[in-house]
Design a protein around this motif. Sequence first.
Motif, PDB file in Angstrom:
ATOM      1  N   ASP A 194      17.064   8.145  12.057  1.00 21.71           N
ATOM      2  CA  ASP A 194      16.514   8.833  10.885  1.00 21.71           C
ATOM      3  C   ASP A 194      15.003   8.973  10.983  1.00 21.71           C
ATOM      4  O   ASP A 194      14.433   9.946  10.483  1.00 21.71           O
ATOM      5  CB  ASP A 194      16.889   8.093   9.598  1.00 21.71           C
ATOM      6  N   LEU A 195      14.347   7.993  11.620  1.00 20.20           N
ATOM      7  CA  LEU A 195      12.883   8.068  11.755  1.00 20.20           C
ATOM      8  C   LEU A 195      12.453   9.206  12.674  1.00 20.20           C
ATOM      9  O   LEU A 195      11.310   9.657  12.619  1.00 20.20           O
ATOM     10  CB  LEU A 195      12.332   6.747  12.287  1.00 20.20           C
ATOM     11  N   ASN A 196      13.389   9.687  13.520  1.00 15.91           N
ATOM     12  CA  ASN A 196      13.073  10.775  14.448  1.00 15.91           C
ATOM     13  C   ASN A 196      13.406  12.148  13.875  1.00 15.91           C
ATOM     14  O   ASN A 196      13.248  13.151  14.580  1.00 15.91           O
ATOM     15  CB  ASN A 196      13.836  10.579  15.759  1.00 15.91           C
ATOM     16  N   ARG A 197      13.872  12.207  12.638  1.00 15.90           N
ATOM     17  CA  ARG A 197      14.152  13.519  12.033  1.00 15.90           C
ATOM     18  C   ARG A 197      12.863  14.323  11.936  1.00 15.90           C
ATOM     19  O   ARG A 197      11.831  13.828  11.473  1.00 15.90           O
ATOM     20  CB  ARG A 197      14.734  13.358  10.629  1.00 15.90           C
ATOM     21  N   GLU A 198      12.940  15.579  12.332  1.00 16.10           N
ATOM     22  CA  GLU A 198      11.771  16.448  12.231  1.00 16.10           C
ATOM     23  C   GLU A 198      11.634  16.958  10.801  1.00 16.10           C
ATOM     24  O   GLU A 198      12.638  17.289  10.150  1.00 16.10           O
ATOM     25  CB  GLU A 198      11.892  17.618  13.210  1.00 16.10           C
ATOM     26  N   LEU A 210       3.845  19.597  10.906  1.00 12.61           N
ATOM     27  CA  LEU A 210       5.162  19.559  11.528  1.00 12.61           C
ATOM     28  C   LEU A 210       5.247  18.250  12.286  1.00 12.61           C
ATOM     29  O   LEU A 210       4.538  18.046  13.266  1.00 12.61           O
ATOM     30  CB  LEU A 210       5.351  20.757  12.458  1.00 12.61           C
ATOM     31  N   SER A 211       6.097  17.329  11.830  1.00  8.52           N
ATOM     32  CA  SER A 211       6.086  15.980  12.366  1.00  8.52           C
ATOM     33  C   SER A 211       7.484  15.387  12.244  1.00  8.52           C
ATOM     34  O   SER A 211       8.467  16.093  12.037  1.00  8.52           O
ATOM     35  CB  SER A 211       5.054  15.129  11.608  1.00  8.52           C
ATOM     36  N   THR A 212       7.566  14.070  12.397  1.00  6.23           N
ATOM     37  CA  THR A 212       8.787  13.305  12.141  1.00  6.23           C
ATOM     38  C   THR A 212       8.516  12.347  10.986  1.00  6.23           C
ATOM     39  O   THR A 212       7.378  12.196  10.540  1.00  6.23           O
ATOM     40  CB  THR A 212       9.214  12.518  13.381  1.00  6.23           C
ATOM     41  N   ILE A 213       9.580  11.686  10.526  1.00  2.22           N
ATOM     42  CA  ILE A 213       9.394  10.715   9.441  1.00  2.22           C
ATOM     43  C   ILE A 213       8.506   9.562   9.911  1.00  2.22           C
ATOM     44  O   ILE A 213       7.637   9.086   9.169  1.00  2.22           O
ATOM     45  CB  ILE A 213      10.761  10.209   8.952  1.00  2.22           C
ATOM     46  N   SER A 252       6.666  25.331  -3.479  1.00  4.21           N
ATOM     47  CA  SER A 252       6.616  26.583  -2.727  1.00  4.21           C
ATOM     48  C   SER A 252       7.907  26.864  -1.975  1.00  4.21           C
ATOM     49  O   SER A 252       8.145  27.997  -1.549  1.00  4.21           O
ATOM     50  CB  SER A 252       5.447  26.561  -1.737  1.00  4.21           C
ATOM     51  N   GLY A 253       8.753  25.846  -1.785  1.00  2.00           N
ATOM     52  CA  GLY A 253      10.019  26.023  -1.084  1.00  2.00           C
ATOM     53  C   GLY A 253       9.885  26.124   0.419  1.00  2.00           C
ATOM     54  O   GLY A 253      10.855  26.464   1.104  1.00  2.00           O
ATOM     55  N   ASN A 254       8.718  25.811   0.989  1.00  4.98           N
ATOM     56  CA  ASN A 254       8.479  25.997   2.418  1.00  4.98           C
ATOM     57  C   ASN A 254       8.539  24.699   3.218  1.00  4.98           C
ATOM     58  O   ASN A 254       8.209  24.709   4.407  1.00  4.98           O
ATOM     59  CB  ASN A 254       7.120  26.665   2.638  1.00  4.98           C
ATOM     60  N   SER A 255       8.920  23.585   2.594  1.00  2.00           N
ATOM     61  CA  SER A 255       9.092  22.336   3.336  1.00  2.00           C
ATOM     62  C   SER A 255      10.527  22.224   3.819  1.00  2.00           C
ATOM     63  O   SER A 255      11.429  22.925   3.347  1.00  2.00           O
ATOM     64  CB  SER A 255       8.717  21.137   2.458  1.00  2.00           C
ATOM     65  N   PHE A 256      10.747  21.304   4.771  1.00  2.00           N
ATOM     66  CA  PHE A 256      12.064  21.218   5.403  1.00  2.00           C
ATOM     67  C   PHE A 256      12.271  19.825   5.984  1.00  2.00           C
ATOM     68  O   PHE A 256      11.330  19.214   6.496  1.00  2.00           O
ATOM     69  CB  PHE A 256      12.177  22.266   6.516  1.00  2.00           C
ATOM     70  N   VAL A 257      13.509  19.320   5.920  1.00  6.09           N
ATOM     71  CA  VAL A 257      13.907  18.065   6.555  1.00  6.09           C
ATOM     72  C   VAL A 257      15.123  18.347   7.414  1.00  6.09           C
ATOM     73  O   VAL A 257      16.095  18.967   6.960  1.00  6.09           O
ATOM     74  CB  VAL A 257      14.232  16.969   5.522  1.00  6.09           C
ATOM     75  N   GLU A 258      15.093  17.908   8.658  1.00  8.12           N
ATOM     76  CA  GLU A 258      16.150  18.208   9.622  1.00  8.12           C
ATOM     77  C   GLU A 258      17.471  17.549   9.236  1.00  8.12           C
ATOM     78  O   GLU A 258      17.511  16.399   8.804  1.00  8.12           O
ATOM     79  CB  GLU A 258      15.725  17.732  11.012  1.00  8.12           C
ATOM     80  N   ASN A 259      18.562  18.285   9.429  1.00  7.91           N
ATOM     81  CA  ASN A 259      19.915  17.756   9.334  1.00  7.91           C
ATOM     82  C   ASN A 259      20.475  17.663  10.753  1.00  7.91           C
ATOM     83  O   ASN A 259      20.900  18.673  11.317  1.00  7.91           O
ATOM     84  CB  ASN A 259      20.788  18.656   8.465  1.00  7.91           C
ATOM     85  N   PRO A 260      20.479  16.468  11.383  1.00  5.19           N
ATOM     86  CA  PRO A 260      20.949  16.357  12.771  1.00  5.19           C
ATOM     87  C   PRO A 260      22.446  16.569  12.924  1.00  5.19           C
ATOM     88  O   PRO A 260      22.927  16.713  14.044  1.00  5.19           O
ATOM     89  CB  PRO A 260      20.545  14.925  13.156  1.00  5.19           C
ATOM     90  N   LEU A 261      23.195  16.573  11.818  1.00  2.52           N
ATOM     91  CA  LEU A 261      24.641  16.757  11.876  1.00  2.52           C
ATOM     92  C   LEU A 261      25.044  18.213  11.704  1.00  2.52           C
ATOM     93  O   LEU A 261      26.228  18.519  11.662  1.00  2.52           O
ATOM     94  CB  LEU A 261      25.326  15.915  10.794  1.00  2.52           C
ATOM     95  N   ALA A 262      24.070  19.117  11.564  1.00  3.40           N
ATOM     96  CA  ALA A 262      24.372  20.530  11.327  1.00  3.40           C
ATOM     97  C   ALA A 262      25.357  21.046  12.374  1.00  3.40           C
ATOM     98  O   ALA A 262      25.252  20.709  13.547  1.00  3.40           O
ATOM     99  CB  ALA A 262      23.090  21.345  11.353  1.00  3.40           C
TER     100      ALA A 262
END
Length: 446
Positions: A96-100, A127-130, A184-194
């Motif tokens: 989870d700490l490596n999620r972009e 643009l980073s990771t947790i 603004s709706g422009n942030s994002f958290v990766e879903n690695p299970l997509a």
Amino acid sequence: MSFISEENVRGGGSVFRDINAEDEDWQPTEIESLCMNCYQNGTTRMLLTKIPFFKEIIVSSFSCANCGWSNTEIQSAGRIQDQGVCYSLKVKTKQDLNREIVKADSATTRIPELDFEIPPFTQKGSLSTIEGLLDRAVAGLEQDQPGRRAADPVVADRIQEFIQKLKKLKDLENEFTLLIEDPSGNSFVENPLAPQKDEALTVTRFKRTVEQDKQLGLRADDDEDLDEDPAGEDLETMRQEVLVFPTNCPECNSPASTNMKLVQIPHFKEVVIMATNCDNCGHRTNEVKSGGATEQLGTKITLHITDPSDMSRDLLKSETCAVLIPELEFELGMAALGGKFTTMEGLLKDIKDLTVSKNPFICGDSSTTDRVEKLSEFGEKIDKIIAGEMSVHVILDDPAGNSYMQNVYAPDPDPEMTVEKYTRTFEQNEELGLNDMKTENYQEEN
């Protein structure tokens, strides 16, 4: 000072271009600017380009030849979304700490377990990771510690104690919650299970408040009134006309036009169809919004796809509708594709494009072999469904009750389709903004 030169906008009028190592003419713009470290003149280099997640961005880099100080910065140049977004993630494992994550400068970051908050507009977009986000927070707190120890040792000790708590989060002795709320709706958290649903990640959309609109520059500071409906509009005339208003292309940011029209769907209700066509890059989009009120009950429509002819069924997916395919363990949350008036085949192709073709996490450094194989396998299953080689159930779950699927046996019942009406939960009413809405027993004031 304008830094968009005539050379930047050549080739179609778009100032945002893909980075290309072979394009020797595409160079950053250099501007002489003040160094905030030694107060001598340094050089700022700016590049307008496009990357995944942020779409259009402005990359700037400053360097000072006098003192050697330098820094870099990224600013989003994309449009502000129609709704804000809030991500809630339960961080439990090292993976989870490596999620972009993409954190816009307008986003608020919280860790409730530590009562920790990074307010909006206090950090630049990143643009980073947790793990990188935690390291950045620690570095920011440690930066002024020597000055604090000299001025107030007690406060410095308390902050140092809090810094140690932040560092221990990376050891994951206890799970914690990360909240990113971005109007603004422009942030994002990766879903690695997509494309499968991530049980640890909750994504909700919300309507911005007046104060948030002011912070984003969408509303004047002295504007306290809500938008009022134009008086004297002839609804019948609006049904016959196609309204046109100017906008910017979401792909190349060039000026474009959006067409809007009221349409009555048979056996359903009135909707608003909007279509944008860009003459510069050829990009086309269409979106559908409900023209009526939120229904008293939610609607769940389940279609058992058994024949290729099911692909031609018309359907309306509102912006509040989720799409589920149980056989593929797939769930598409509300607002992911926006509102659409299309066919079943069109919906499945849009799902494939969103999760496979246009997924930035399968490109470049973000890709992994397992992730690419998993998404490619999912895309092949979608193709089999479209070709009629695979039988599945497609569920449209709309708590607002504004979605629709064509009954090809009308007026008789459809043996392959079920429509279920249900009472919304408190959480669903909260997402739709209905819990605090009161429309009954109002009296007109004289």
